[in-house]
Design a protein around this motif. Structure first.
Motif, PDB file in Angstrom:
ATOM      1  N   VAL A 411       0.839  -1.206   0.000  1.00  0.00           N
ATOM      2  CA  VAL A 411       0.000   0.000   0.000  1.00  0.00           C
ATOM      3  C   VAL A 411       0.872   1.253   0.000  1.00  0.00           C
ATOM      4  N   LEU A 412       1.909   1.260   0.822  1.00  0.00           N
ATOM      5  CA  LEU A 412       2.791   2.429   0.899  1.00  0.00           C
ATOM      6  C   LEU A 412       3.507   2.674  -0.433  1.00  0.00           C
ATOM      7  N   ILE A 413       3.935   1.594  -1.082  1.00  0.00           N
ATOM      8  CA  ILE A 413       4.647   1.739  -2.359  1.00  0.00           C
ATOM      9  C   ILE A 413       3.700   2.227  -3.450  1.00  0.00           C
ATOM     10  N   ASN A 414       2.426   1.812  -3.380  1.00  0.00           N
ATOM     11  CA  ASN A 414       1.432   2.331  -4.325  1.00  0.00           C
ATOM     12  C   ASN A 414       1.156   3.806  -4.079  1.00  0.00           C
ATOM     13  N   LEU A 415       1.019   4.178  -2.800  1.00  0.00           N
ATOM     14  CA  LEU A 415       0.661   5.557  -2.460  1.00  0.00           C
ATOM     15  C   LEU A 415       1.812   6.528  -2.671  1.00  0.00           C
TER      16      LEU A 415
END
Length: 428
Positions: A411-415
């Motif tokens: 999720v962090l890498i997507n955001l």
């Protein structure tokens, strides 16, 4: 044809997979069947396209890094990395769990494949964790999930294949995998710490700089391999294939001359194993290229992209759909065929959304890595279960919190694309 080509391909793929055919034959038979049934396509293309797909200089790097990983595995190099990791993090609550995770990060920078990582680290760490009172399911779960870092950090085989399919820079992909790899490592260690505090798992003694220096001497030589590879590729000194050759040569020198843990007979067997695995890889590349060519010829990727955009043209909605699809695909398809099959389909959609190809490669890789921690494929889990001598059903509950940690990383890498893209922008 009675059905739309896209639906016929899907039906053939699912049917042949259920029938138990090897993935290379599934791809090849599907492609050949569609081409023969299509009067607009010359059948002779079946013999030309696969050769052109497999005849790529970059793919030699995959074979060479496989050789390096196998030799490092057979050469007991993991034991030296484990001792060094223990000196660094063994004093933390749940020490051996942290040692397991950190060693996986070290070995990931040598092996390039999650299966090699799990086999090398698991064969040493799982028995040791059992002796120290850790539940065997917990030990196996830590080993399996931390092995996923091998397909994120360089020299990841998955990133090499993605670079080949997406025509992306291997140097940028390798640089992009470093911070996400550290992020996953940190989250896994944080999860292990929380569990260890709650359950009262032991530490491995007090921290000592003298021990760090002593174990660091033994670990320094094998750790020169990832440093050499990264410095050479990122510095533009040599290509990924040349880096693979250097890695294979250096691993042979370490295992046969420096440490003398591998004899000539073992070396030949190791080269034979790597040769068989590379042959399997090339076969999959060849057949997937044929299927990819036919799908592109029929504009199927563009139709899928338009279909998804028809659901919503919102960037984040489409990105969530892509992530969910990759996660589900990872549960039923191994990383290699998944990359070769899915990238040509979804890359046009990523381009339309304006997603950087390097960032997209990390999103794809991490999704597949998480997906492959769950049955029915779960190749890494099968290896760790075999070492731990437990069933998959017993390991799954212990894995859920670690899988949750990897989902947080995803999720962090997507955001925040900068997690992937900042380092390449700075050093390249």
């Amino acid at each position: 044809m009675f059905l739309d080509p896209g639906w016929m391909i899907l039906i053939l793929l699912v049917t042949l997979l259920i029938a138990g055919l090897p993935i290379a034959f599934v791809l090849g038979v599907t492609a050949a069947t569609m081409i023969v049934l299509d009067p607009a396509v010359v059948p002779q293309i079946i013999g030309l396209i696969p050769f052109g797909g497999a005849n790529n200089y970059l793919l030699v790097a995959a074979l060479l890094f496989m050789i390096a990983g196998e030799i490092m595995n057979q050469g007991k190099i993991a034991e030296k990395l484990i001792a060094f990791a223990s000196s660094l993090v063994g004093h933390i609550r749940g020490g051996l769990a942290h040692v397991n995770i950190l060693t996986s990060l070290f070995f990931s920078e040598i092996s390039g494949t999650a299966t090699s990582d799990a086999a090398a680290i698991g064969s040493v760490m799982i028995p040791q964790m059992k002796k120290r009172g850790y539940p065997v399911a917990f030990a196996a779960a830590v080993t399996s999930t931390s092995a996923t870092m091998a397909i994120i950090v360089p020299p990841s085989l998955n990133l090499i294949l993605y670079a080949y399919v997406a025509n992306a820079s291997i140097a940028e992909l390798f640089a992009a995998g470093i911070l996400p790899g550290f992020l996953v490592c940190g989250l896994l260690m944080g999860t292990a710490y929380a569990i260890s505090v709650k359950r009262g798992y032991p530490t491995e003694g007090a921290f000592s700089w003298a021990r760090v220096a002593e174990t660091g001497k033994d670990a320094a030589i094998p750790l020169t391999l990832p440093i050499l590879v990264l410095a050479g590729i990122l510095g533009g000194i040599f290509t990924a294939t040349e880096a693979g050759a250097i890695a294979a040569f250096w691993s042979i020198v370490l295992a046969t001359v420096v440490y003398r843990t591998v004899r000539l007979g073992t070396l030949i067997d190791t080269l034979r194993i790597a040769g068989k695995r590379s042959a399997m890889l090339m076969f999959i590349v060849a057949t997937s290229t044929l299927l990819g060519w036919y799908m592109t010829n029929q504009r199927i990727p563009q139709e899928i992209a338009q279909g998804i955009l028809g659901l919503s043209d919102n960037y984040w909605v489409v990105l969530v759909v892509i992530n969910i699809f990759f996660l589900l695909a990872g549960t039923i398809i191994h990383g290699t065929p998944a990359i070769l099959m899915l990238v040509p389909i979804f890359l046009p959609l990523a381009d339309q959304l304006g997603i950087d190809r390097v960032h997209f490669g990390l999103i794809l890789t991490i999704n597949l890595g998480i997906g492959q921690q769950t049955p029915p494929v779960a190749s890494v889990v099968l290896i760790t279960c075999a070492i731990a001598k437990i069933s998959i059903a017993k390991i799954i509950p212990s894995m859920m919190m670690f899988i949750g940690a990897m989902l947080v990383a995803l999720v962090l890498i997507n955001l925040f694309p900068a997690i992937s893209l900042w380092l390449p922008s700075v050093i390249l």
